[in-house]
Every structure is written in C-alpha cells, then in structure tokens.
Design an enzyme around this catalytic site. Structure first.
Site, PDB file in Angstrom:
ATOM      1  N   SER A 109     -40.861 -58.445  30.478  1.00  0.00           N
ATOM      2  CA  SER A 109     -41.482 -58.143  29.216  1.00  0.00           C
ATOM      3  C   SER A 109     -42.353 -56.737  29.273  1.00  0.00           C
ATOM      4  CB  SER A 109     -42.677 -59.131  29.124  1.00  0.00           C
ATOM      5  OG  SER A 109     -43.023 -59.221  27.963  1.00  0.00           O
ATOM      6  N   ASN A 110     -43.023 -56.360  28.405  1.00  0.00           N
ATOM      7  CA  ASN A 110     -43.944 -55.027  28.449  1.00  0.00           C
ATOM      8  C   ASN A 110     -45.377 -55.385  28.096  1.00  0.00           C
ATOM      9  OD1 ASN A 110     -44.186 -55.077  25.675  1.00  0.00           O
ATOM     10  ND2 ASN A 110     -42.047 -55.234  25.540  1.00  0.00           N
TER      11      ASN A 110
END
Ligand code: CTP
Length: 409
Positions: free
Chosen positions: A214-215
């Site tokens: 993810s980020n």
C-alpha cells in the site's frame, strides 16, 4: 479595493460570537469590530476562562449589546436558548481544545456549549491552541467529528505560539475567519446539478491473507473534495480505499480495497458522472499471485515478490470519456512540473493537481497542503500552504472552468 471601502457583506446578519479561554481571546476584539463593520449584529458569549483573559465590558462596548457569561445570572435568563434561535450563525473564535471536545461530545455545561446544542444555524469554529494539542489524536478526532457533522472548522496557522514554540496552533488570520462566516451565511450552490465521481485514499494489494502492498495516503484530500462539492450542491459518489475518515454528510461512499475493485466501481459510475476526480493513490503494482495461505519465512533468508502493473484507472476512464471533466493528481518527489505536465497530457486530463509530497507541512496525512494546478490550456496556478478543505474549493473552481453548460439528461 481597500478593507475600509469594501461594501458590507454581512449586512443584516445576526451572529453569536463565542469567545473561549485562549490567549488569542484578545484577537476576538478586532474580529468583533470587523463583523460589526460589515453590518452584522453580534451577541458575544464568553466562557468563564475567557473572562480571565479579557473583560466582558470590552465586548459590550464594541458590540453595543450585553455579553452572556453565565447560565444562571438572573438578567441573562434563558439567553442561551433565545440567542441561537434568532442567530444566522455561531462563530467560536478562538475555540479551545476544551470547547471542541464539548461540542463534539454534546457536553452542555456553560452558555456557549449549551447554545451550540440548541442551535439550528451553522457553527464555525476557529481553533487556537498549542501545536502539540492541535496535533493530538483526541483533538483531531473531535475536529473530524465536527466536520463530518457539517461544522466549519477554520484550521489554525503555523508560526510562533504563546508558549514560545513554533507550530500549528495560531488563530487563523481574521480575513480567513470572515471568509468562513460569509460562506456559511451564503453557501455557494454552484455545483448543483453536477455529478462528481471521486476516488480517495490508498489501495491495498494483497500479498497473502495478512499482508499487502500500500502507500501513505490518508484520503484527507479526497474527502475534503467530497465535502466541498457536496456543500456546493453536487451529488457525490466517493470510491474510497481504506481510510480512518468519516464520510462527509450526504456523500455516497463505495468502499474498496484493491486497484481492481476501484477500477470496477469507477468504470461502472463513469457514464453517470459529469466530473471525475482521481484523488486516490492507486498502487501501481500488485503481487502477481496473492498467496492463499500466510507465507512462512522459515528456510528463506531472502525472498522476491513477483509484481505486475495494475490498471491505470484514470487513463482507462479518459479513453472512455464523453463530456466528463477529468481531474487527476500528481504526487511527486522531484521535477514536479515536468512530471505533472506529462501526466496531464498522457492521461488526457483537463486539470492536474501537482503536489510535492516532500514539502514540510503538507502531503500525506497532513490537514494542509500546497499544490500547483495545471490546466489543459497551460494555465498554471500556485496555491500556497492552506487547509485541504480550502484547497478542495480551489480544485473545484479549476474543474468548473472546463464544464460545458449543463444539458438536461
Ligand atoms: N492513477 C490511476 N491508476 C493507477 C495509478 C494512478 O488512476 N494505476 C491516477 C492517480 O489517482 C492520479 C494520477 O493517476 O490521479 C497520477 O498518479 P501518480 O501515482 O502520480 O502517477 P502514475 O501514473 O502512477 O505514475 P508514476 O507512479 O510513474 O509517477
């Protein structure tokens, strides 16, 4: 036009100005004068702590009206009920962390907190406190609760604080507070009839049942755009990756996890929309095969993940567009304008919001951001550091330039 020659814009408005116990209480004097100068009738309500910083008499003289300080003083009987009934808006400036907490939780133990519970008019809060308090998760949670309820919260500014420290906590500049009051009284409904399809937050691409790629996206920018567009009258569908944010009032939220789910829902709603804004930080790569069982580390000093590209949702939507206005984001760490301009043209966008995520004070997780808007005709607008909510209105204004007049569908 100078400050003095500006025509009154609050003429006829009946306001309650709540003053709470912050050192910034003295700034409420100048604010009161500005509100009165603009033609408003202002009733001042002070908390007990506020009266330690400044006397009620100061406000009484400048407003020409009695000041409410207690629930039980005989001559002030029931004013905590009658004042909000006739008020067009309640402005609390400065608003302490204590007031925000009471407003969020519905605690009514003094005239001001009681009033905000009985009122049906807009509530505007301009907080002021030490930076450590403003960034405390409890205060952030209360601010989020209030915003989700439709309260206008005017973020405090960065700078030297009363404690001598530097941080975000100074009462917003007077003009910003006045803009908040004016917009609460005359809400813009210039997006009525528009249908905004918006994405926000990160995506999560599974590696196995417990891990994902993810980020750092918090979703705050996208949620702020949803709130701004909905306030301005648009119908909003928000396709949101996982975030901890409460959806703004009146917005339909479609929760998703992966880029593929986001692509599916954005595609399905595309033909319904008149404007598409991709504020989501979509993962560019996902594991080629998500493991069905948890991957074990035993016997593997190193390992490799086999990744494949996700769909470029925005590019795919752009290829299918008919009359929709398309707005994209470019989160960059270097060569901001070059990369953003390249994305504007390769993805066929009308507007791109370029932001340097390494800039202090803005970017992922922050309530503020600075950005550069680049439009299809080459127009470039630099927007200095401001709250994401304010930035949201600027982004909508730029998108609005590219709307063709609404046709009956
Ligand atoms: N975007 C998208 N689908 C993807 C990746 C990005 O729709 N798979 C959108 C984002 O929501 C954003 C814009 O494209 O509005 C630009 O995203 P960004 O991550 O800045 O650029 P990328 O196209 O992914 O290019 P790079 O990662 O190489 O900078």
């Amino acid at each position: 036009m100078t400050e003095n020659s500006r025509p009154p814009t609050l003429g006829g408005a009946r306001l309650v100005l709540g003053v709470t116990g912050s050192i910034a209480a003295y700034k409420a004097v100048s604010l009161l004068r500005a509100l009165v100068r603009e033609g408003a009738t202002v009733d001042v309500v002070m908390t007990r702590a506020a009266t330690k910083f400044i006397t009620p008499l100061t406000f009484e003289v400048l407003s020409g009206r009695p000041v409410v300080t207690g629930l039980f003083e005989a001559h002030q009987e029931m004013r905590h009920l009658s004042l909000p009934e006739h008020a067009d808006a309640i402005l609390v400036a400065p608003a302490t962390a204590n007031f925000l907490a009471k407003a969020a939780l519905g605690i009514a133990d003094d005239p001001l907190s009681t009033m905000q519970l009985t009122a049906h008019c807009p509530l505007i809060c301009a907080p002021a406190m030490d930076g450590g308090m403003w960034s405390h998760p409890t205060v952030k949670g209360h601010v989020q609760t209030l915003r989700a309820r439709g309260v206008i919260v005017i973020d405090p500014e960065e700078g030297a604080l009363a404690s001598g420290r530097l941080g975000q906590g100074r009462l917003a500049e007077e003009e910003r507070i006045l803009v908040g009051v004016r917009s609460a009284l005359t809400p813009r409904r210039d997006w009525e009839g528009q249908r905004l399809l918006l994405s926000a937050g990160p995506t999560q691409e599974p590696i196995d049942p417990v891990r994902y790629i993810s980020n750092r996206s918090s979703g705050k920018m996208g949620y702020a755009i949803a709130e701004a567009a909905s306030n301005r009258g648009a119908q909003v569908v928000l396709v949101s990756g996982p975030t901890s944010l409460s959806p703004p009032q009146g917005v339909e939220v479609v929760p998703v996890e992966t880029a593929e789910e986001m692509a599916k829902h954005m595609n399905t709603r595309m033909s319904w929309s008149t404007v598409v804004v991709m504020a989501a930080a979509v993962a560019d790569f996902r594991p080629k095969h998500a493991a069905e069982l948890k991957l074990k580390k035993r016997g593997k000093p190193t390992t490799t993940l086999d990744l494949e590209q996700t769909t470029d949702i925005l590019a795919a939507l752009s290829a299918r567009r008919t009359t929709q206005v398309l707005v994209g984001f470019a989160a960059e760490t270097h060569d901001l304008l070059t990369h953003a301009k390249a994305k504007l043209s390769s993805k066929g966008l009308d507007v791109i919001v370029a932001n340097d995520v390494t800039r202090p004070g803005g970017g992922f997780g922050s309530d503020q951001n600075a950005a550069t808007l680049i439009e299809r005709d080459g127009r470039i607008t630099d927007l200095p550091l401001k709250s994401k909510r304010e930035l949201a209105d600027d982004i909508l204004n730029a998108a609005q330039r590219w709307l063709t007049p609404l046709k009956k569908r």
